[in-house]
Design a protein around this motif. Structure first.
Motif, mmCIF file in Angstrom:
data_model
loop_
_atom_site.group_PDB
_atom_site.id
_atom_site.type_symbol
_atom_site.label_atom_id
_atom_site.label_comp_id
_atom_site.label_asym_id
_atom_site.label_seq_id
_atom_site.Cartn_x
_atom_site.Cartn_y
_atom_site.Cartn_z
ATOM 1 N N LYS A 1 64.441 -59.639 -20.561
ATOM 2 C CA LYS A 1 64.653 -57.866 -19.358
ATOM 3 C C LYS A 1 65.392 -57.529 -20.286
ATOM 4 C CE LYS A 1 65.199 -57.915 -15.004
ATOM 5 N NZ LYS A 1 64.324 -57.772 -13.997
ATOM 6 N N PHE B 1 65.334 -53.324 -11.736
ATOM 7 C CA PHE B 1 65.689 -54.955 -10.899
ATOM 8 C C PHE B 1 65.296 -54.213 -9.350
ATOM 9 C CE2 PHE B 1 69.945 -55.752 -13.656
ATOM 10 C CZ PHE B 1 69.462 -56.146 -14.254
ATOM 11 N N GLU C 1 66.877 -57.416 -4.222
ATOM 12 C CA GLU C 1 67.266 -59.231 -4.422
ATOM 13 C C GLU C 1 67.885 -59.010 -6.028
ATOM 14 O OE1 GLU C 1 64.163 -57.902 -4.088
ATOM 15 O OE2 GLU C 1 63.987 -58.343 -1.571
ATOM 16 N N GLU C 2 67.274 -58.845 -6.961
ATOM 17 C CA GLU C 2 68.894 -58.655 -7.545
ATOM 18 C C GLU C 2 69.752 -57.883 -7.993
ATOM 19 O OE1 GLU C 2 64.998 -59.645 -12.091
ATOM 20 O OE2 GLU C 2 65.082 -57.750 -10.557
ATOM 21 N N GLU D 1 72.006 -59.919 -6.301
ATOM 22 C CA GLU D 1 72.684 -61.052 -6.960
ATOM 23 C C GLU D 1 72.678 -60.743 -7.730
ATOM 24 O OE1 GLU D 1 70.602 -62.944 -10.527
ATOM 25 O OE2 GLU D 1 69.349 -62.451 -8.748
ATOM 26 N N LYS E 1 73.516 -61.864 -16.555
ATOM 27 C CA LYS E 1 72.016 -62.407 -16.010
ATOM 28 C C LYS E 1 71.053 -61.873 -17.042
ATOM 29 C CE LYS E 1 68.570 -60.408 -12.832
ATOM 30 N NZ LYS E 1 68.389 -61.339 -12.342
ATOM 31 N N GLU F 1 68.268 -64.928 -18.257
ATOM 32 C CA GLU F 1 67.328 -64.409 -18.587
ATOM 33 C C GLU F 1 66.548 -64.470 -19.888
ATOM 34 O OE1 GLU F 1 65.366 -62.008 -15.888
ATOM 35 O OE2 GLU F 1 66.556 -62.492 -14.644
#
Ligand code: NCD
Length: 307
Positions: free
Chosen positions: A2, A10, A13-14, A17, A299, A303
């Motif tokens: 990613k 993104f 929702e991301e 977050e 993040k 990932e």
């Protein structure tokens, strides 16, 4: 793997977050101070920057990590003729994550296609600047408590202003967004952004050259600098550079809860008298940018299986 090359990498929702993580970092910074211990961020800046580069560096240090990199193309192997693809492969052997700024549109994408670690676009030419958008979204969210149902005015250099392109892209996915585009004729939003984003998402927009006439409608006013370095000749820059200067009198008919944003650096497009107006958010925006970059680094490293 990613990466963050375009803000659309993104989902909504991301993004939420990331906003939640950034808010948690603001409330509990000590809980994050060792999260990236032993990890290295490489800042590859082929174009001048103070804010964005130092913001990334501060973000990584506040996570307990380390930073390597360069701040101008002349001090990198690019000066010897190395390709972005090769630089990305080489740096993948030294670091855990890359933040790259480049004058050429698409360079960070090429880096991402060749790196074996996550790549963050820290601004590519007049194209995109997704991490500035992360700062902008957190600022709007904290000021307004929402990212939907509002009228956002963009003023200044909408042609070359990459921060504008990325923020419009991001906002296009929220409900009830209306856009007001305020610029001189020569610096209007590129037609590809209008067609691919505004028209594609049925976002109502108006174009004008008169800031004061639209001021009462705005919930957010996003001011920008005329991007001198992207002009083909100095004459055009000199003619257009003072197109908009926000002074206190121009805010007379603005909403009392207007939020004034600017990605900075400011030249003269916002008078310093505005800095003490409670509606001025641009210095908070700088601080929020650091927290969003911390959330982003966490993040992407997670990932990539590195945390
Ligand atoms: C912006 C950029 O580099 O595009 N600045 C920034 O990253 N904070 C805006 C600008 O340079 O005018």
């Amino acid at each position: 793997m990613k990466h963050l090359i375009d803000i659309l990498d993104f989902s909504v929702e991301e993004l939420q977050e990331l906003i939640d993580t950034a808010n948690d970092i603001i409330d509990h910074p000590e809980a994050y101070s060792e999260r990236c211990k032993g990890k290295k961020l490489a800042t590859l800046f082929f174009e001048p920057s103070t804010r964005t580069r130092l913001s990334f560096e501060a973000a990584m240090y506040e996570l307990g990590g380390n930073v390597i990199g360069f701040s101008e193309a002349q001090s990198s192997s690019a000066a010897k003729g190395e390709s972005v693809a090769d630089t990305a492969k080489v740096i993948s052997c030294y670091a855990d994550i890359i933040a790259m700024r480049h004058p050429k549109e698409g360079a960070p994408l090429v880096a991402a296609m060749n790196a074996s670690i996550p790549v963050i676009n820290a601004g590519d030419g007049g194209h995109n600047h997704p991490t500035q958008t992360l700062a902008d979204l957190l600022t709007i969210h904290r000021e307004k408590g929402r990212l939907s149902n509002m009228t956002v005015g963009f003023c200044g250099d909408l042609k070359f202003g990459r921060t504008v392109h990325s923020l419009i892209n991001a906002l296009s996915r929220y409900e009830g967004i209306k856009v007001v585009l305020i610029s001189p004729e020569e610096l209007k939003l590129p037609s590809y952004v209008k067609k691919d984003i505004l028209k594609e998402h049925d976002i109502p927009y108006v174009q004008t050259s008169d800031l004061e006439s639209v001021m009462p409608d705005l919930d957010v006013l996003y001011m920008t600098r005329v991007q001198r370095e992207r002009f083909f000749n100095e004459e055009d820059y000199l003619r257009l550079k003072d197109s908009y200067i926000l002074t206190p009198d121009k805010l007379n008919n603005a909403k009392s809860d207007l939020s004034i944003l600017h990605p900075l650096p400011r030249v003269n497009e916002i008078s310093v008298e505005i800095d003490s107006d409670p509606r001025a958010c641009y210095f908070k925006q700088v601080l929020y940018g650091k927290y969003m970059r911390m959330a982003l680094i966490l993040k992407l490293l997670k990932e990539a299986g590195k945390l």
